[in-house]
Scaffold this motif. Sequence first.
Motif, PDB file in Angstrom:
ATOM      1  N   PHE A  65       0.789  -0.858  -0.343  1.00 37.80           N
ATOM      2  CA  PHE A  65       0.206   0.375   0.138  1.00 37.80           C
ATOM      3  C   PHE A  65       0.658   0.904   0.121  1.00 37.80           C
ATOM      4  O   PHE A  65       0.810   2.548  -1.063  1.00 37.80           O
ATOM      5  CB  PHE A  65      -1.115   0.091   1.458  1.00 37.80           C
ATOM      6  CG  PHE A  65      -2.220  -0.900   0.774  1.00 37.80           C
ATOM      7  CD1 PHE A  65      -2.775  -0.385   0.124  1.00 37.80           C
ATOM      8  CD2 PHE A  65      -2.638  -1.723   1.983  1.00 37.80           C
ATOM      9  CE1 PHE A  65      -4.308  -1.332  -0.517  1.00 37.80           C
ATOM     10  CE2 PHE A  65      -3.234  -2.109   1.666  1.00 37.80           C
ATOM     11  CZ  PHE A  65      -4.088  -2.397   0.609  1.00 37.80           C
ATOM     12  N   GLY A  66       1.897   1.413   0.572  1.00 38.86           N
ATOM     13  CA  GLY A  66       2.857   2.015   0.365  1.00 38.86           C
ATOM     14  C   GLY A  66       3.889   2.658  -0.536  1.00 38.86           C
ATOM     15  O   GLY A  66       3.616   3.481  -0.828  1.00 38.86           O
ATOM     16  N   VAL A  67       3.542   1.255  -1.025  1.00 33.85           N
ATOM     17  CA  VAL A  67       4.397   1.648  -2.500  1.00 33.85           C
ATOM     18  C   VAL A  67       3.603   2.693  -3.749  1.00 33.85           C
ATOM     19  O   VAL A  67       3.691   3.190  -4.461  1.00 33.85           O
ATOM     20  CB  VAL A  67       5.056   0.412  -3.285  1.00 33.85           C
ATOM     21  CG1 VAL A  67       5.424   0.124  -4.656  1.00 33.85           C
ATOM     22  CG2 VAL A  67       6.027  -0.256  -2.555  1.00 33.85           C
ATOM     23  N   LEU A  68       2.324   2.005  -3.507  1.00 37.35           N
ATOM     24  CA  LEU A  68       1.108   2.726  -4.178  1.00 37.35           C
ATOM     25  C   LEU A  68       0.648   4.113  -3.524  1.00 37.35           C
ATOM     26  O   LEU A  68       0.834   4.611  -4.866  1.00 37.35           O
ATOM     27  CB  LEU A  68      -0.462   1.597  -4.140  1.00 37.35           C
ATOM     28  CG  LEU A  68      -0.163   0.183  -5.012  1.00 37.35           C
ATOM     29  CD1 LEU A  68      -1.126  -0.070  -4.677  1.00 37.35           C
ATOM     30  CD2 LEU A  68       0.277   0.223  -6.138  1.00 37.35           C
ATOM     31  N   ALA A  69       0.720   4.067  -3.166  1.00 33.86           N
ATOM     32  CA  ALA A  69       0.593   5.302  -2.104  1.00 33.86           C
ATOM     33  C   ALA A  69       1.636   6.750  -2.639  1.00 33.86           C
ATOM     34  O   ALA A  69       1.839   7.682  -3.443  1.00 33.86           O
ATOM     35  CB  ALA A  69       0.227   5.741  -0.830  1.00 33.86           C
ATOM     36  N   ALA A  72       0.547   7.114  -6.281  1.00 27.29           N
ATOM     37  CA  ALA A  72       0.301   8.229  -6.933  1.00 27.29           C
ATOM     38  C   ALA A  72       0.769   9.958  -6.569  1.00 27.29           C
ATOM     39  O   ALA A  72       0.635  10.556  -7.114  1.00 27.29           O
ATOM     40  CB  ALA A  72      -0.673   7.834  -5.859  1.00 27.29           C
ATOM     41  N   LEU A  73       1.835   9.890  -5.845  1.00 26.91           N
ATOM     42  CA  LEU A  73       2.167  11.055  -5.491  1.00 26.91           C
ATOM     43  C   LEU A  73       3.710  10.959  -6.028  1.00 26.91           C
ATOM     44  O   LEU A  73       3.048  12.327  -6.739  1.00 26.91           O
ATOM     45  CB  LEU A  73       2.323  10.841  -4.017  1.00 26.91           C
ATOM     46  CG  LEU A  73       3.816  11.627  -3.700  1.00 26.91           C
ATOM     47  CD1 LEU A  73       2.503  13.342  -3.067  1.00 26.91           C
ATOM     48  CD2 LEU A  73       4.583  11.810  -2.131  1.00 26.91           C
ATOM     49  N   LEU A  74       3.905  10.888  -7.191  1.00 20.40           N
ATOM     50  CA  LEU A  74       4.822  11.364  -7.582  1.00 20.40           C
ATOM     51  C   LEU A  74       4.224  11.516  -9.467  1.00 20.40           C
ATOM     52  O   LEU A  74       4.049  12.316  -9.999  1.00 20.40           O
ATOM     53  CB  LEU A  74       5.965   9.870  -8.508  1.00 20.40           C
ATOM     54  CG  LEU A  74       7.050   9.786  -6.720  1.00 20.40           C
ATOM     55  CD1 LEU A  74       7.846   8.285  -7.685  1.00 20.40           C
ATOM     56  CD2 LEU A  74       7.972  10.478  -6.827  1.00 20.40           C
ATOM     57  N   PHE A  75       3.247  10.208  -9.134  1.00 25.69           N
ATOM     58  CA  PHE A  75       1.430  10.868 -10.974  1.00 25.69           C
ATOM     59  C   PHE A  75       1.649  12.433 -10.635  1.00 25.69           C
ATOM     60  O   PHE A  75       1.972  13.330 -11.725  1.00 25.69           O
ATOM     61  CB  PHE A  75       0.774  10.121 -10.746  1.00 25.69           C
ATOM     62  CG  PHE A  75       0.706  10.416 -12.167  1.00 25.69           C
ATOM     63  CD1 PHE A  75       0.924  10.394 -13.176  1.00 25.69           C
ATOM     64  CD2 PHE A  75      -1.337  10.315 -11.810  1.00 25.69           C
ATOM     65  CE1 PHE A  75      -0.109  10.227 -14.615  1.00 25.69           C
ATOM     66  CE2 PHE A  75      -1.724  10.389 -12.614  1.00 25.69           C
ATOM     67  CZ  PHE A  75      -1.527  10.460 -14.072  1.00 25.69           C
TER      68      PHE A  75
END
Length: 156
Positions: A65-69, A72-75
């Motif tokens: 979940f941290g990697v997905l967050a 999304a933040l980098l995008f």
Amino acid sequence: MLTSTVCAAVSAAGLGIAALTAYRKRFLAATRIAAFSLIPVGLVMTGVIDWVTNIVFKPTVWAGFGVLALSALLFMISRMAERRRGGAGGRKERKAAAAAGHDVVAPAASTPSLTTARGAAQPAAKPAEKAKAKGKGGAPKDDFSDIEAILKKHGI
């Protein structure tokens, strides 16, 4: 194992409350309480509780979940930077494209038509501008007056 015991205890307590409610002659409320109290046992029997506890208590799941967050933040950061920099269709290009698409000029007209592509009415040419456009004999100044009007309108 512990979760199934807790869910069974919650369901038993709920069914006891439903029995007391039915004893007080409130059968509709007792039926609802019984329905809600059977949900935890049903979830344990179907395996949903084990699946949820495996998700909640595994560190690798939280790392995912941290990697997905982070993704999304980098995008979002890259989108904001692109908008500030004005790359790939910046504000000026979008405004120019919008202005080109909204102003409608008839092919043989020397002045823009009265309506735009969206249907909004444009103000009619003033009499002073009409007199300025005409020469001494009342004929247009030259053959390029309509082209000049278009270029002036677009700021060229």
